[in-house]
Design an enzyme around this catalytic site. Structure first.
Site, PDB file in Angstrom:
ATOM      1  N   PHE A 311       0.516  -0.926  -0.211  1.00  0.00           N
ATOM      2  CA  PHE A 311      -0.059   0.250  -0.137  1.00  0.00           C
ATOM      3  C   PHE A 311       0.488   0.827  -0.136  1.00  0.00           C
ATOM      4  CE2 PHE A 311      -2.020  -3.109   2.040  1.00  0.00           C
ATOM      5  CZ  PHE A 311      -3.657  -3.213   1.358  1.00  0.00           C
ATOM      6  N   ASP A 312       0.968   2.094  -1.200  1.00  0.00           N
ATOM      7  CA  ASP A 312       0.602   3.466  -0.562  1.00  0.00           C
ATOM      8  C   ASP A 312       0.475   4.130   0.565  1.00  0.00           C
ATOM      9  OD1 ASP A 312       2.134   6.162  -1.440  1.00  0.00           O
ATOM     10  OD2 ASP A 312      -0.309   6.543  -1.533  1.00  0.00           O
ATOM     11  N   LYS A 313       0.942   4.836   1.163  1.00  0.00           N
ATOM     12  CA  LYS A 313      -0.456   5.749   2.201  1.00  0.00           C
ATOM     13  C   LYS A 313      -1.048   6.893   2.015  1.00  0.00           C
ATOM     14  CE  LYS A 313       2.259   8.255   5.075  1.00  0.00           C
ATOM     15  NZ  LYS A 313       0.706   9.793   5.384  1.00  0.00           N
ATOM     16  N   THR A 314       0.069   8.294   2.205  1.00  0.00           N
ATOM     17  CA  THR A 314      -0.532   8.658   1.048  1.00  0.00           C
ATOM     18  C   THR A 314      -2.484   8.961   0.539  1.00  0.00           C
ATOM     19  OG1 THR A 314       0.554  10.143   2.286  1.00  0.00           O
ATOM     20  CG2 THR A 314      -1.213  11.426   1.098  1.00  0.00           C
TER      21      THR A 314
END
Length: 637
Positions: A311-314
């Site tokens: 997953f990317d965070k932002t």
């Protein structure tokens, strides 16, 4: 040609007439009238065989040995041995089976068909003099203003310029809950105004709208075959001629023409050929109905095998609705205005937060002229403003620009990061002038959703972010991620995805921004949040239209269920062939009864696939292991 088209358009009526003639034939047999018996069955055989023979011939013209060819030869053979009742029943069952297949398959495609039927056809275009002119939606141009009233569909993608309304966005997001839309907010083609009146400036029209792309993606997906379908297609290419050869050998060696003809009938691989595609069509249709766009059967097959979710965070794990939580300035009162002026054209959540903060506090930035802008992926931006060299980004950018933080500034930076905020540093002419702390909110229910994914079979949950370690660890620990990797540039995220693949993992990457596109493209399965950039959506294999983790759970469960359903259909098809062959050997299966079982097996696999239309994932829970923080891909090399 006209005759062929007439036959094709009246196949259902031919099937009904054949049924009536068969009934008449049996009446003649039971009432002792041989002429009625024979003539009715002969006529039924000729009428029913006509569309079958036409299809067989069309297939032969493109050098394909089809199921229709096997049935055609079997019917001719039955005529030769004067088994008119067998030939009539076989052809009727084949046509009736085709009719039922079409009806049941139509139901599996219903959700996709309903999408195309919902596409808007007209638009109310506001003219320069204020009048409204109704026109075909294909003639609306970007920049036109359209009027949409209560009960009407939004005909374009665009931004509301006046009015407000409650919109039903189910056609785009899969969520039927009404959404309030006000001036400045985006609306999408195909959505419905439930209450209110709005005027919308068109930003995307025609085939470029979100709704048009949804239809295109789903229709393309139905034509994209899985590995299983491709194998079965190759198998059928050789299997059908093999059955023809086997029937010929049986006729020669056993000198039993009827037995040879029966082999042809029993050898039709109908259920095997249709089993996989009908499952994929039903699965993809279910996804489209629930806001999940899956781009083909091959994607379904691969996603079902994914063991690692990255997953990317932002904007992915977090809402991406960031706001400035703290500001520390050092002398230059224009630093924040410079930063906002540079970020005004950016679509990054951190940049939008800075612009919103400066606008709210009325720190003038609109009049500033930004020149020589340079965007450094994963670091920030540099530009020239009012003869000042300005750098806005993370500490990596500051180091690259030769900006040195003193001890007090370092302590402030660390303190803000300890609060779980992302930090943006602003330097003017080589000196640090501001540290901005920006907080992002974790998506509601994500922690439970991640547990659900683990319970469904995902082995590893990994978070990759260009954010600092402290912020990354704060978010990742709350969510129970297995691994957290911070301070990554876009190319380093790609490196990490490749490393996981080299270690034997099947990886799905979930992201929403343009910086995520390389990782989305590199992963075995790329998953884009529908609210993300067009580049991410175009690059991805799966699109979550409502950008929710509930859709991710639905997609993962649906992929596993679809693959399982396909395997069930293959087992049913192979089991049917074995049953028929055993029945042929032991004498309890004949030509007509064999065709009945064959057609019944096709219906069984279609009905089995239709169960996917109603699929919803069951909520299950599992515990997570504590997260492990790794600074960069170098740490795993």
């Amino acid at each position: 040609m006209k005759f062929q088209r007439w036959i094709q358009h009246h196949t259902n009526q031919i099937t009904a007439v054949t049924a009536g003639l068969i009934i008449l034939g049996f009446i003649g047999r039971f009432t002792g009238q041989p002429w009625l018996d024979t003539s009715a069955f002969v006529l039924a055989s000729i009428i029913a065989a006509t569309p079958i023979i036409i299809r067989a011939w069309e297939a032969l013209r493109v050098k394909t040995i089809s199921i229709e060819l096997l049935v055609s030869i079997a019917v001719i053979g039955a005529f030769v041995i004067r088994e008119f009742d067998e030939s009539a029943i076989v052809t009727f069952l084949f046509l009736f089976g085709t009719f039922l297949e079409e009806k049941t398959l139509a139901r599996t495609r219903k959700s996709i068909k309903s999408l195309t039927e919902m596409a808007p056809t007209t638009a109310q275009v506001v003219q320069p003099d204020g009048s409204v002119n109704e026109t075909d939606v294909d003639f609306v141009d970007e920049g036109d203003v359209v009027l949409v009233k209560t009960g009407a569909q939004v005909p374009v993608d665009g931004k509301i310029v006046s009015g407000s309304a409650y919109l039903n966005e189910a056609s785009v997001t899969g969520e039927s809950k009404l959404v309030t839309k006000r001036p400045g907010e985006l609306v999408y083609s195909g959505t419905m105004v439930d209450n209110g009146t709005i005027q919308v400036t068109a930003t995307k029209v025609g085939d470029d709208t979100t709704f048009a792309k949804i239809i295109e993606l789903v229709e393309d997906a139905q034509d994209t075959k899985s590995h299983v379908e491709k194998f079965i297609d190759r198998f059928a290419t050789y299997y059908t001629p093999a059955v023809l050869l086997l029937a010929l050998l049986v006729g020669i060696f056993f000198r039993d023409f009827k037995l040879a003809i029966t082999v042809l009938v029993l050898g039709c691989p109908g259920a095997l050929v249709i089993g996989a595609p009908v499952s994929n069509v039903a699965g993809i249709g279910n996804g489209a109905k629930n806001g999940v766009l899956i781009k083909g059967g091959e994607v379904v097959d691969t996603f079902s095998k994914v063991d690692t979710l990255v997953f990317d965070k932002t904007g992915t794990l977090t809402k991406g609705k960031t706001e400035v939580a703290s500001v520390q300035t050092y002398g230059d009162s224009h630093a924040l205005a410079y930063a906002a002026a540079m970020e005004r054209e950016s679509d990054h959540p951190l940049g939008r937060a800075i612009v919103a903060y400066v606008t709210e506090h009325e720190l003038a930035s609109d009049s500033l002229v930004v020149q020589a802008t340079n965007t450094i992926k994963g670091q920030g931006m540099t530009a020239e403003i009012e003869n000042h060299d300005v750098a806005v980004g993370n500490q990596t950018l500051m180091n690259a620009e030769g900006v040195i933080l003193n001890d007090a500034q370092q302590k402030t930076l660390i303190a803000i990061q300890h609060q779980g905020s992302s930090t943006v540093l602003v330097a003017v002419d080589g000196a640090l002038q501001a540290i901005i702390g920006i907080a992002d909110v974790i998506r509601d229910g994500v922690k439970d959703d991640l547990r659900q994914l683990k319970a469904m079979g995902v082995e590893r949950l990994v978070m990759l972010t260009g954010d600092n370690e402290l912020t990354a660890k704060t978010v990742g620990s709350q969510l129970g991620m297995d691994e957290i990797h911070a301070n990554l540039l876009p190319e380093e995220k790609v490196t990490f995805v490749k490393q996981l693949q080299d270690d034997g993992h099947t990886v799905a990457f979930v992201g929403d921004g343009i910086n995520d596109s390389p990782s989305i493209a590199t992963a075995n399965i790329g998953i884009a949040m529908g609210g993300g950039t067009d580049v991410a959506v175009e690059t991805s294999d799966i699109v979550l239209m409502q950008s929710s983790f509930g859709e991710l759970i639905h997609a993962y469960g649906l992929a596993k269920k679809t693959v399982r359903n396909t395997r069930e259909n293959i087992i049913i098809a192979i089991g049917t062939v074995v049953f028929l062959l055993i029945g042929l050997i032991f004498g309890y299966i004949y030509m007509a009864s064999g065709m009945f079982v064959h057609e019944a097996s096709i219906l069984v696999v279609v009905l089995n696939a239709m169960r996917l239309i109603r699929y919803t994932p069951k909520r299950i829970m599992a515990s997570n292991k504590p997260a492990k923080l790794i600074k960069s891909p170098a740490a795993i090399n």
